[in-house]
Enzyme design. Structure first.
Site, PDB file in Angstrom:
ATOM      1  N   ASP A 119       0.719  -1.164  -0.225  1.00 43.05           N
ATOM      2  CA  ASP A 119       0.010   0.077  -0.299  1.00 43.05           C
ATOM      3  C   ASP A 119       0.956   1.302   0.070  1.00 43.05           C
ATOM      4  OD1 ASP A 119      -1.668   2.041   0.571  1.00 43.05           O
ATOM      5  OD2 ASP A 119      -2.967   0.815   1.804  1.00 43.05           O
ATOM      6  N   GLU A 195       0.016 -11.751  -8.281  1.00 45.02           N
ATOM      7  CA  GLU A 195      -0.910 -11.291  -9.130  1.00 45.02           C
ATOM      8  C   GLU A 195      -1.082  -9.721  -9.511  1.00 45.02           C
ATOM      9  OE1 GLU A 195      -0.762 -12.675  -6.206  1.00 45.02           O
ATOM     10  OE2 GLU A 195      -2.455 -14.507  -5.825  1.00 45.02           O
TER      11      GLU A 195
END
Length: 219
Positions: A119, A195
């Protein structure tokens, strides 16, 4: 983007034999948990576990621990592990906030830390929450072995610049870096994609990577 809550995910994690929570302090006990003295590598913010599972398959001589604070994400990783035909004996999981990382690992217990697409916490007032901040590097310094390393990947150029700027103030060393990983033949060698990495790269975003080392080395 709001994270979709999966009902029962916390209960499923608490009952899973491969998963631990922040309430179950395990600092200094990981060799007993794995039943060997192999090196321990951890990924903080492991998502659904594709990256860590691939590493565990490739390197049975290393023990891997994935850390994820969101139950609804971690439970998906556990479902994938449970669906495997061949079990992986060298992987475990922890549901916890990385702020408390030092309560789960002892001094010199971790060999390497992976940070993948963390993040970015874009607001300046949240800079201390970034997993590559000086504050977090101090935490990692407490649990890594001498010469322990961190490998960090992101597609966020601002976060990458911030991360590079944190190295010297934290007393760490930059070993290697690139702002275009997939076109760097040296750093991209044996790269395992997450991913997010596959998605961002397919959208034309260059992937940044840096490798840094603790200051307490022999050089």
């Amino acid at each position: 983007m709001r994270l979709r809550n999966i009902p029962g995910s916390r209960e499923a994690i608490a009952a899973h034999n491969l998963c631990f929570t922040e309430e179950s302090l395990q600092a200094g006990n990981w060799q007993n948990i794995f039943g060997n003295d192999h090196p321990i590598h951890i990924e903080i913010g492991m998502g659904k576990g594709r990256f860590l599972t691939a590493l565990a398959e490739m390197h049975p001589e290393i023990n891997y621990i994935g850390i994820e604070k969101y139950s609804s994400v971690l439970v998906r990783a556990l479902e994938k592990i449970d669906a495997r035909e061949t079990p992986l004996n060298n992987i475990r999981f922890i549901r916890m906030d990385a702020t408390d990382i030092c309560s789960m690992f002892a001094t010199d217990e971790v060999g390497k830390i992976y940070l993948n697409f963390s993040d970015p916490w874009p607001k300046d007032r949240h800079a201390k929450r970034r997993l590559t901040s000086v504050e977090f590097l101090k935490r990692y310094d407490q649990i890594l072995v001498p010469n322990g390393q961190i490998e960090f990947k992101t597609d966020n150029q601002d976060l990458f610049s911030f991360s590079l700027d944190q190295i010297e103030p934290a007393g760490w060393k930059l070993l290697a870096s690139t702002r275009d990983l997939h076109n760097d033949p040296i750093m991209n060698q044996d790269n395992v994609m997450t991913e997010y990495e596959e998605r961002f790269s397919s959208q034309g975003n260059p992937i940044c990577k840096m490798i840094i080392s603790r200051r307490y080395d022999s050089q």
